[in-house]
Design an enzyme around this catalytic site. Structure first.
Site, mmCIF file in Angstrom:
data_model
loop_
_atom_site.group_PDB
_atom_site.id
_atom_site.type_symbol
_atom_site.label_atom_id
_atom_site.label_comp_id
_atom_site.label_asym_id
_atom_site.label_seq_id
_atom_site.Cartn_x
_atom_site.Cartn_y
_atom_site.Cartn_z
ATOM 1 N N CYS A 194 -4.227 12.899 13.278
ATOM 2 C CA CYS A 194 -4.812 11.890 13.277
ATOM 3 C C CYS A 194 -3.948 10.565 14.498
ATOM 4 C CB CYS A 194 -4.050 11.226 12.160
ATOM 5 S SG CYS A 194 -2.859 10.139 11.899
ATOM 6 N N LYS A 225 0.488 -1.101 -0.034
ATOM 7 C CA LYS A 225 0.127 -0.180 0.220
ATOM 8 C C LYS A 225 0.643 1.104 0.230
ATOM 9 C CE LYS A 225 -1.843 1.450 3.955
ATOM 10 N NZ LYS A 225 -1.561 3.212 4.150
ATOM 11 N N ASP A 266 5.637 20.055 7.625
ATOM 12 C CA ASP A 266 6.330 21.071 7.861
ATOM 13 C C ASP A 266 7.784 20.509 6.325
ATOM 14 O OD1 ASP A 266 6.811 19.384 10.422
ATOM 15 O OD2 ASP A 266 8.091 20.562 10.490
ATOM 16 N N ARG A 316 -4.623 11.257 4.838
ATOM 17 C CA ARG A 316 -3.212 11.805 4.887
ATOM 18 C C ARG A 316 -2.252 11.952 3.746
ATOM 19 N NH1 ARG A 316 0.504 12.736 7.173
ATOM 20 N NH2 ARG A 316 0.028 14.564 8.151
ATOM 21 N N ARG A 349 1.253 14.626 13.637
ATOM 22 C CA ARG A 349 1.375 14.362 12.233
ATOM 23 C C ARG A 349 1.552 15.740 10.750
ATOM 24 N NH1 ARG A 349 -0.581 9.385 9.749
ATOM 25 N NH2 ARG A 349 1.092 8.950 8.588
HETATM 26 N N1 EPU Z 1 7.731 14.584 10.145
HETATM 27 C C1 EPU Z 1 7.543 15.530 11.083
HETATM 28 N N2 EPU Z 1 7.237 17.019 10.121
HETATM 29 C C2 EPU Z 1 7.263 15.965 8.759
HETATM 30 C C3 EPU Z 1 6.410 15.238 8.223
HETATM 31 C C4 EPU Z 1 7.259 14.051 9.386
HETATM 32 O O1 EPU Z 1 7.835 16.058 12.603
HETATM 33 O O2 EPU Z 1 6.968 16.777 8.043
HETATM 34 C C5 EPU Z 1 7.196 14.147 11.711
HETATM 35 C C6 EPU Z 1 6.445 12.774 12.039
HETATM 36 O O3 EPU Z 1 5.362 13.148 12.622
HETATM 37 C C7 EPU Z 1 6.833 10.980 12.391
HETATM 38 C C8 EPU Z 1 8.369 11.090 11.646
HETATM 39 O O4 EPU Z 1 8.217 12.582 11.727
HETATM 40 O O5 EPU Z 1 7.004 11.768 13.406
HETATM 41 C C9 EPU Z 1 8.187 10.327 10.916
HETATM 42 O O6 EPU Z 1 7.103 10.018 9.707
HETATM 43 P P1 EPU Z 1 7.603 10.140 8.561
HETATM 44 O O7 EPU Z 1 6.479 11.279 7.685
HETATM 45 O O8 EPU Z 1 7.797 9.305 7.720
HETATM 46 O O9 EPU Z 1 5.113 9.662 8.121
HETATM 47 P P2 EPU Z 1 4.795 9.687 6.325
HETATM 48 O O10 EPU Z 1 6.010 9.746 6.440
HETATM 49 O O11 EPU Z 1 2.937 10.278 7.011
HETATM 50 C C10 EPU Z 1 4.358 6.588 6.114
HETATM 51 C C11 EPU Z 1 3.638 5.870 5.967
HETATM 52 C C12 EPU Z 1 3.690 5.230 8.027
HETATM 53 C C13 EPU Z 1 4.185 5.002 8.326
HETATM 54 C C14 EPU Z 1 5.338 6.504 8.500
HETATM 55 C C15 EPU Z 1 6.726 5.999 9.390
HETATM 56 C C16 EPU Z 1 1.880 6.152 4.443
HETATM 57 C C17 EPU Z 1 1.139 6.398 3.012
HETATM 58 N N3 EPU Z 1 2.687 6.079 5.319
HETATM 59 O O12 EPU Z 1 3.900 8.120 7.062
HETATM 60 O O13 EPU Z 1 2.116 4.435 7.165
HETATM 61 O O14 EPU Z 1 4.407 5.134 9.876
HETATM 62 O O15 EPU Z 1 5.691 6.684 7.104
HETATM 63 O O16 EPU Z 1 7.483 4.285 8.562
HETATM 64 O O17 EPU Z 1 3.613 5.824 3.456
HETATM 65 C C18 EPU Z 1 0.293 3.309 8.053
HETATM 66 O O18 EPU Z 1 0.624 2.321 6.859
HETATM 67 O O19 EPU Z 1 -0.409 2.859 8.563
HETATM 68 C C19 EPU Z 1 0.501 4.096 8.316
HETATM 69 C C20 EPU Z 1 0.858 5.282 9.400
#
Ligand code: EPU
Length: 436
Positions: free
Chosen positions: A117, A22, A125, A93, A122
């Site tokens: 969420c 996914k 920035d 998201r 999340r």
């Molecule tokens: N973060 C920031 N600022 C940003 C972006 C992220 O502070 O601009 C923080 C987040 O709050 C978090 C950390 O950095 O504490 C990592 O977040 P990340 O950006 O890596 O998460 P994401 O890209 O939004 C993807 C997956 C998530 C998975 C995370 C971590 C997808 C669609 N989603 O989310 O998957 O938990 O990476 O591996 O790829 C799931 O499938 O259930 C799911 C939540």
């Protein structure tokens, strides 16, 4: 709204095949708009999140279609409405990953700002910082992120780390935008997750020039245009890990097919530490358990560390282990909504700040529980397989976001998972006598 009625305990035996990822499919679908023409993606699971992403792409102007053979085709010849509505982003998201490709393709994007969420605040920035380093002008207007780069993007050296390490979709967004930027982009502290590597491989097939794939330093030489391709996404390592937990918690034996163990090293290592056998076999592995579950400590980290997306499922295993364990989530420190629900099933878990202390119990008991997010609901299903009696999992739509027809895949292996409508649900006698 659907619920699951799950009868336990059961033992799972047999063979199960893992679907395509996914979390690879979503950014790859977004990236397909970088090339005018029809891209075809194989292995995309049939999940509600994928359908939301398809809806988003259709709103932008693309023609999205499930082919008879199951492939997903995206015709991005026309992308003339670069807007991601609140109604779509609030349902998923991950819609934010369209921001980078849209600015690169159209020179403008307007995407509803994602909210928090169930797994935390999340922020986005780092996505915005990365895109503005590439020359996009970004502002927030009435709850929408507006990004503009009418004269195109410029390559730059960008540090993309944040307080919790790297960002998966943030890296994806900046990498996708940089493929069409003028000159060279270097992303330092890039996410190394296999899904980011899959996206980079997809982009290179389209004609992008990305090197350092899988490492924290990505180098992207901008090109003038990309072309549509046919591509197959990697297997879903989180679905595979969830099936591993199901085999382990039920003292069963599952052959897990289409599973890349090289993407699951930290997970397999923990399973072996707690008394679970994992043997490579064919295109996957065989997971089994005969002895007791042993206690351990888990700290989630960005890849190649232990994944946050399997934290909840492993908590159910440790809830039944001999002794005390600790789980700390360093990626999403508040991702513990399942703790209270597992305690309703007679687990002994205590949240202390960013950690959960787990005192192993001899058995779990069925109970009515509430799914709060995708992985928490997977954990409740895993727990219910081993729990004595009936578990009712409410809000099953969370699990449908990430696991395709999980009951139809686990029931042939020995599970007793029944999808029912909440209004006609069969309430077990013991619960009817003690209504909540
Ligand atoms: N973060 C920031 N600022 C940003 C972006 C992220 O502070 O601009 C923080 C987040 O709050 C978090 C950390 O950095 O504490 C990592 O977040 P990340 O950006 O890596 O998460 P994401 O890209 O939004 C993807 C997956 C998530 C998975 C995370 C971590 C997808 C669609 N989603 O989310 O998957 O938990 O990476 O591996 O790829 C799931 O499938 O259930 C799911 C939540």
């Amino acid at each position: 709204m659907d619920i699951f009625r799950i009868e336990g305990p059961v033992q799972l035996y047999g063979s199960v095949t893992v679907n395509g990822s996914k979390n690879s499919s979503l950014p790859i679908m977004a990236a397909s708009i970088l090339a005018a023409g029809k891209t075809t993606i194989s292995g995309v699971p049939n999940l509600s999140d994928i359908r939301v992403c398809a809806e988003l792409l259709s709103q932008l102007g693309c023609l999205v279609q499930r082919e008879e053979n199951g492939d997903l085709s995206i015709d991005a010849t026309v992308v003339d409405n670069p807007v991601g509505d609140y109604e779509i982003v609030r349902r998923m998201r991950a819609s934010i990953c369209i921001l980078g490709p849209l600015v690169a393709r159209c020179g403008r994007a307007q995407i509803s700002m994602p909210g928090g969420c169930a797994i935390g605040v999340r922020p986005v920035d780092i996505h915005l910082r990365g895109l503005s380093e590439l020359g996009a002008h970004i502002r927030l207007e009435n709850g929408y992120i507006v990004a503009e780069a009418p004269n195109g993007l410029r390559g730059k050296e960008i540090f993309l780390g944040g307080p919790f390490g790297s960002t998966v979709l943030g890296t994806g967004n900046v990498m996708m935008a940089a493929t069409l930027a003028k000159g060279k982009t270097v992303i330092e502290s890039a996410a190394c997750e296999p899904e980011v590597a899959d996206l980079a491989n997809f982009l290179n097939e389209m004609g992008a020039k990305i090197s350092g794939i899988g490492s924290p330093r990505l180098v992207i030489e901008g090109v003038k245009e990309l072309h549509p391709v046919n591509y197959t996404v990697i297997p879903d390592r989180i679905e595979a890990g969830t099936f591993m937990c199901a085999a382990a918690i039920t003292s069963g034996e599952l052959q897990i097919r289409n599973c890349r163990l090289d993407c699951l090293m930290a997970v397999v290592d923990k399973l072996r530490n707690i008394g679970v056998t994992v043997e490579p076999s064919g295109d996957g592995c065989i997971v089994s358990r005969t002895g007791p579950l042993l206690a351990t400590d888990i700290i989630t980290q960005p890849y190649p560390g232990f994944p946050t997306d399997l934290q909840a499922q492993f908590m159910t295993l440790l809830a039944l282990a001999d002794g005390n364990s600790i789980i700390v989530d360093k990626v999403f420190p508040d991702r513990f909504m399942h703790v209270a629900e597992l305690n309703r099933m007679a687990a002994n878990l205590r949240k202390e700040g960013p950690a959960v202390l787990i005192s192993g119990v001899k058995k779990l008991m069925g109970a009515p529980v509430m799914a709060s997010d995708l992985r928490a609901s997977a954990a409740l299903v895993v727990a219910a397989l081993a729990a004595e009696g009936t578990t009712i999992v409410n809000r099953v739509y969370h699990i449908d976001r990430g696991y395709e027809k999980i009951e139809q895949r686990l029931n042939p292996l020995g599970a007793k998972i029944y999808r029912e409508n909440e209004h006609v649900k069969t309430v077990p006698a013991v619960l009817a006598a003690n209504p909540e």
